[in-house]
Design an enzyme around this catalytic site. Structure first.
Site: not given
Ligand code: IMP
Length: 206
Positions: A9, A11, A72-73, A156-157, A159, A184
């Site tokens: 990652t 991040n 992946d999330s 982030f995202g 939240d 998660h």
């Molecule tokens: P990836 O898992 O990096 O492909 O991206 C998952 C996307 O889901 C992120 O860019 C966020 O937009 C969203 N996401 C996943 N986990 C979180 C979290 O813990 N908080 C907020 N947004 C999340």
């Protein structure tokens, strides 16, 4: 010598969370930039979190030639039949910001009643070795999509619009450690821990 795991990652928040949970393994953690893979972005071609997470972990393990944890999330909203799901990062198109994506969700849910605003964050964490061995585990946290975004203090995202079950504030207003304890990603990492431990015990670098 201590073993090294690549946490796939860019991040730093995710790295911190994984290193806290996997700290019991007594290994060293590195990020892609530490092993010359800053620009390496494997595709996410599948429609399930588990397939994408395993694909990503295997791609990094083959490339970096070391054990990898990738995930992946995404956010799955009941009233949107699970959307944006695996498309969470790409939901408002290329170049969109976190705020653009949260605003798009709020607009789509404008007419959805308070008791119909259920949602869940889903994460699949996968551990892979360069020889193609891969293990994965899922973590889920349920909650509600707020009517308006909270303050973006942590996280982030999505939240600011996700209020986890049993709480009154969104993830973005909770101390990071409190979010990680129920998130998660935290749950997926804890569930992956025994399999990761076994993989590392069996791993023989060539
Ligand atoms: P990836 O898992 O990096 O492909 O991206 C998952 C996307 O889901 C992120 O860019 C966020 O937009 C969203 N996401 C996943 N986990 C979180 C979290 O813990 N908080 C907020 N947004 C999340």
């Amino acid at each position: 010598m201590s073993q090294t795991i690549l946490i796939a990652t860019g991040n730093p928040g995710k790295l911190r969370e994984y290193s806290e949970i996997f700290g019991v393994l007594g290994v060293t953690f590195v990020m892609p930039a530490d092993v010359g893979l800053a620009g390496f972005e494997p595709d996410e071609p599948y429609e399930t979190f588990v397939e994408n997470a395993r694909h990503k972990a295997l791609a990094y393990a083959a490339r970096a030639n070391m054990p990898v944890v990738a995930d992946d999330s995404g956010l799955c909203i009941d009233a949107l039949e699970g959307r944006p799901g695996v498309y969470s990062a790409r939901y408002a198109g290329p170049g969109a910001s976190d705020d653009d994506r949260t605003q798009k969700v709020l607009a789509e849910l404008a007419d959805v009643a308070d008791d119909q605003r259920g949602a869940q964050f889903v994460c699949v964490s996968a551990a892979a070795l360069p020889d193609g061995t891969v293990e994965s585990a899922e973590g889920i946290v349920r909650g509600l999509i707020a009517r308006a975004p909270g303050r973006r203090i942590t996280g982030f995202g999505y939240d600011p619009i996700f209020v986890p079950e049993g709480y009154v504030v969104p993830f973005s207003e909770m101390p990071a450690a409190e979010k990680h304890a129920i998130s998660h990603r935290g749950r997926a990492a804890v569930a992956l821990l025994p399999a990761l431990k076994r993989l590392l015990e069996d791993y023989r670098p060539d």
